[in-house]
Scaffold this motif. Structure first.
Motif, PDB file in Angstrom:
ATOM      1  N   THR A 142       0.835  -1.209   0.000  1.00 53.41           N
ATOM      2  CA  THR A 142       0.000   0.000   0.000  1.00 53.41           C
ATOM      3  C   THR A 142       0.861   1.246   0.000  1.00 53.41           C
ATOM      4  O   THR A 142       0.607   2.205  -0.753  1.00 53.41           O
ATOM      5  CB  THR A 142      -0.933   0.015   1.228  1.00 53.41           C
ATOM      6  N   ARG A 143       1.890   1.243   0.840  1.00 58.27           N
ATOM      7  CA  ARG A 143       2.784   2.414   0.895  1.00 58.27           C
ATOM      8  C   ARG A 143       3.511   2.627  -0.425  1.00 58.27           C
ATOM      9  O   ARG A 143       3.603   3.755  -0.929  1.00 58.27           O
ATOM     10  CB  ARG A 143       3.788   2.235   2.024  1.00 58.27           C
ATOM     11  N   VAL A 144       4.033   1.541  -1.012  1.00 59.21           N
ATOM     12  CA  VAL A 144       4.759   1.664  -2.276  1.00 59.21           C
ATOM     13  C   VAL A 144       3.859   2.212  -3.374  1.00 59.21           C
ATOM     14  O   VAL A 144       4.238   3.132  -4.115  1.00 59.21           O
ATOM     15  CB  VAL A 144       5.348   0.302  -2.697  1.00 59.21           C
ATOM     16  N   LEU A 145       2.644   1.681  -3.479  1.00 59.08           N
ATOM     17  CA  LEU A 145       1.731   2.107  -4.536  1.00 59.08           C
ATOM     18  C   LEU A 145       1.291   3.556  -4.352  1.00 59.08           C
ATOM     19  O   LEU A 145       1.264   4.337  -5.312  1.00 59.08           O
ATOM     20  CB  LEU A 145       0.506   1.184  -4.562  1.00 59.08           C
ATOM     21  N   VAL A 146       0.937   3.920  -3.110  1.00 60.73           N
ATOM     22  CA  VAL A 146       0.452   5.278  -2.862  1.00 60.73           C
ATOM     23  C   VAL A 146       1.567   6.310  -3.045  1.00 60.73           C
ATOM     24  O   VAL A 146       1.357   7.365  -3.658  1.00 60.73           O
ATOM     25  CB  VAL A 146      -0.150   5.380  -1.443  1.00 60.73           C
ATOM     26  N   ILE A 147       2.749   6.011  -2.534  1.00 67.14           N
ATOM     27  CA  ILE A 147       3.853   6.968  -2.672  1.00 67.14           C
ATOM     28  C   ILE A 147       4.292   7.070  -4.135  1.00 67.14           C
ATOM     29  O   ILE A 147       4.636   8.161  -4.616  1.00 67.14           O
ATOM     30  CB  ILE A 147       5.039   6.562  -1.772  1.00 67.14           C
ATOM     31  N   SER A 148       4.278   5.948  -4.856  1.00 62.95           N
ATOM     32  CA  SER A 148       4.633   5.985  -6.283  1.00 62.95           C
ATOM     33  C   SER A 148       3.670   6.892  -7.048  1.00 62.95           C
ATOM     34  O   SER A 148       4.085   7.646  -7.940  1.00 62.95           O
ATOM     35  CB  SER A 148       4.595   4.574  -6.873  1.00 62.95           C
ATOM     36  N   ARG A 149       2.415   6.820  -6.688  1.00 61.15           N
ATOM     37  CA  ARG A 149       1.422   7.711  -7.319  1.00 61.15           C
ATOM     38  C   ARG A 149       1.698   9.161  -6.944  1.00 61.15           C
ATOM     39  O   ARG A 149       1.542  10.065  -7.771  1.00 61.15           O
ATOM     40  CB  ARG A 149       0.011   7.303  -6.899  1.00 61.15           C
ATOM     41  N   ARG A 150       2.115   9.384  -5.717  1.00 61.73           N
ATOM     42  CA  ARG A 150       2.425  10.743  -5.264  1.00 61.73           C
ATOM     43  C   ARG A 150       3.579  11.336  -6.085  1.00 61.73           C
ATOM     44  O   ARG A 150       3.570  12.525  -6.408  1.00 61.73           O
ATOM     45  CB  ARG A 150       2.821  10.703  -3.781  1.00 61.73           C
ATOM     46  N   LEU A 151       4.539  10.514  -6.429  1.00 56.89           N
ATOM     47  CA  LEU A 151       5.685  10.991  -7.201  1.00 56.89           C
ATOM     48  C   LEU A 151       5.282  11.467  -8.593  1.00 56.89           C
ATOM     49  O   LEU A 151       5.982  12.272  -9.200  1.00 56.89           O
ATOM     50  CB  LEU A 151       6.737   9.886  -7.325  1.00 56.89           C
ATOM     51  N   ARG A 152       4.138  10.967  -9.087  1.00 50.13           N
ATOM     52  CA  ARG A 152       3.672  11.350 -10.426  1.00 50.13           C
ATOM     53  C   ARG A 152       2.567  12.401 -10.383  1.00 50.13           C
ATOM     54  O   ARG A 152       1.990  12.738 -11.421  1.00 50.13           O
ATOM     55  CB  ARG A 152       3.168  10.102 -11.166  1.00 50.13           C
ATOM     56  N   ASP A 153       2.273  12.896  -9.177  1.00 46.14           N
ATOM     57  CA  ASP A 153       1.214  13.882  -9.013  1.00 46.14           C
ATOM     58  C   ASP A 153       1.691  15.255  -9.496  1.00 46.14           C
ATOM     59  O   ASP A 153       2.654  15.812  -8.954  1.00 46.14           O
ATOM     60  CB  ASP A 153       0.805  13.955  -7.533  1.00 46.14           C
ATOM     61  N   ARG A 154       1.004  15.802 -10.480  1.00 43.25           N
ATOM     62  CA  ARG A 154       1.407  17.095 -11.038  1.00 43.25           C
ATOM     63  C   ARG A 154       1.132  18.265 -10.098  1.00 43.25           C
ATOM     64  O   ARG A 154       1.629  19.367 -10.310  1.00 43.25           O
ATOM     65  CB  ARG A 154       0.673  17.342 -12.357  1.00 43.25           C
ATOM     66  N   ASN A 155       0.327  18.019  -9.075  1.00 47.80           N
ATOM     67  CA  ASN A 155      -0.005  19.092  -8.129  1.00 47.80           C
ATOM     68  C   ASN A 155       0.683  18.912  -6.777  1.00 47.80           C
ATOM     69  O   ASN A 155       0.431  19.665  -5.847  1.00 47.80           O
ATOM     70  CB  ASN A 155      -1.527  19.151  -7.917  1.00 47.80           C
ATOM     71  N   GLY A 156       1.536  17.912  -6.656  1.00 48.13           N
ATOM     72  CA  GLY A 156       2.216  17.631  -5.404  1.00 48.13           C
ATOM     73  C   GLY A 156       3.587  18.265  -5.336  1.00 48.13           C
ATOM     74  O   GLY A 156       3.978  19.050  -6.210  1.00 48.13           O
ATOM     75  N   PRO A 157       4.343  17.935  -4.301  1.00 46.53           N
ATOM     76  CA  PRO A 157       5.678  18.523  -4.124  1.00 46.53           C
ATOM     77  C   PRO A 157       6.681  18.085  -5.185  1.00 46.53           C
ATOM     78  O   PRO A 157       7.750  18.685  -5.306  1.00 46.53           O
ATOM     79  CB  PRO A 157       6.091  18.022  -2.730  1.00 46.53           C
ATOM     80  N   PHE A 158       6.331  17.054  -5.955  1.00 44.25           N
ATOM     81  CA  PHE A 158       7.237  16.579  -7.003  1.00 44.25           C
ATOM     82  C   PHE A 158       6.774  17.030  -8.385  1.00 44.25           C
ATOM     83  O   PHE A 158       7.182  16.463  -9.399  1.00 44.25           O
ATOM     84  CB  PHE A 158       7.316  15.049  -6.960  1.00 44.25           C
ATOM     85  N   SER A 159       5.913  18.053  -8.429  1.00 40.97           N
ATOM     86  CA  SER A 159       5.345  18.509  -9.697  1.00 40.97           C
ATOM     87  C   SER A 159       6.416  18.970 -10.675  1.00 40.97           C
ATOM     88  O   SER A 159       6.311  18.724 -11.877  1.00 40.97           O
ATOM     89  CB  SER A 159       4.350  19.648  -9.445  1.00 40.97           C
ATOM     90  N   SER A 160       7.466  19.607 -10.171  1.00 38.74           N
ATOM     91  CA  SER A 160       8.516  20.085 -11.065  1.00 38.74           C
ATOM     92  C   SER A 160       9.251  18.929 -11.739  1.00 38.74           C
ATOM     93  O   SER A 160       9.683  19.019 -12.880  1.00 38.74           O
ATOM     94  CB  SER A 160       9.523  20.952 -10.291  1.00 38.74           C
ATOM     95  N   LEU A 161       9.338  17.798 -11.027  1.00 40.80           N
ATOM     96  CA  LEU A 161       9.985  16.632 -11.598  1.00 40.80           C
ATOM     97  C   LEU A 161       9.135  16.004 -12.680  1.00 40.80           C
ATOM     98  O   LEU A 161       9.627  15.596 -13.732  1.00 40.80           O
ATOM     99  CB  LEU A 161      10.257  15.584 -10.497  1.00 40.80           C
TER     100      LEU A 161
END
Length: 231
Positions: free
Chosen positions: A206-225
């Motif tokens: 669950t953690r791996v899947l949710v955090i992986s999705r967070r890394l691809r979130d255009r509105n999250g802290p990784f949006s610039s990436l």
């Protein structure tokens, strides 16, 4: 001006205190999950409880070993993001995930190939040894997932995404605890602890899947990436 410096310092302290509280709550959720798992196995029998404690410590070794990767990821990623270097930040994330997978696979393989030796290192009780050997396959299989999950925590910390890390742990722990309790009710007359390790595997996945999705979130802290990769 002295008052300005004090105000700035006060704001920094409050921010640090807030982050500390969030991470403390996250740690409390993790502690609750392990405590419930220990309580459930203790209800089965003494041999199962003893074997579970041995296997749990082996499993937790994955977290301790990957702390080094998580801390490195947190530091390097924070530097890259603060300097506006999305390429370096993304490269750091990719490398740290690759290393964590390699570490988890190595540890899992080592455990898988050392069933008999590991059991004998911790006890001379034949009953406990047999229980340990029955649990070690679950430990070995879950180690790669645990390795990646713990390392991804460092990625979130590097981006100061503490609240999301805490929420993710709460959600994942809820899934794990519910799975364990349902399994206990279903297997109340059995000494099978599949439901315990299934719960831990669910916790990591669950953690791996949710955090992986967070890394691809255009509105999250990784949006610039994400935007940099698209460009």
């Amino acid at each position: 001006h002295p008052s300005f410096r004090l105000d700035a310092l006060g704001g920094t302290v409050r921010e640090m205190a807030g982050d500390t509280l969030i991470l403390s709550l996250r740690s409390a959720v993790v502690w609750a999950t392990f405590t419930i798992a220990s309580a459930l196995t203790a209800r089965i029998d003494n041999d199962t409880s003893a074997a579970y404690q041995v296997c749990q410590q082996l499993w937790l070794s994955t977290a301790l070993i990957n702390d080094a990767l998580a801390i490195a990821a947190q530091t390097v990623l924070a530097q890259a993001l603060s300097k506006g270097r999305p390429e370096a930040a993304m490269e750091t994330i990719k490398k740290i995930i690759s290393w964590s997978i390699g570490t988890g696979v190595f540890l899992g393989t080592a455990v898988w190939l050392s069933f008999d030796e590991i059991a004998g290192l911790f006890t001379r009780d034949i009953g406990v040894q047999e229980k340990i050997q029955s649990m070690l396959p679950f430990v070995a299989v879950s180690m790669p997932f645990a390795s990646v999950a713990f390392t991804l925590d460092g990625v979130l910390y590097g981006a100061r995404d503490f609240q999301f890390a805490a929420r993710t742990m709460f959600a994942a722990s809820s899934v794990a605890i519910v799975s364990m309790i349902i399994g206990t009710l279903t297997e109340s007359q059995s000494d099978d602890v599949f439901f315990i390790w299934g719960g831990f595997l669910g916790l990591m996945l669950t953690r791996v899947l949710v955090i992986s999705r967070r890394l691809r979130d255009r509105n999250g802290p990784f949006s610039s990436l994400v935007k940099d990769e698209i460009d």
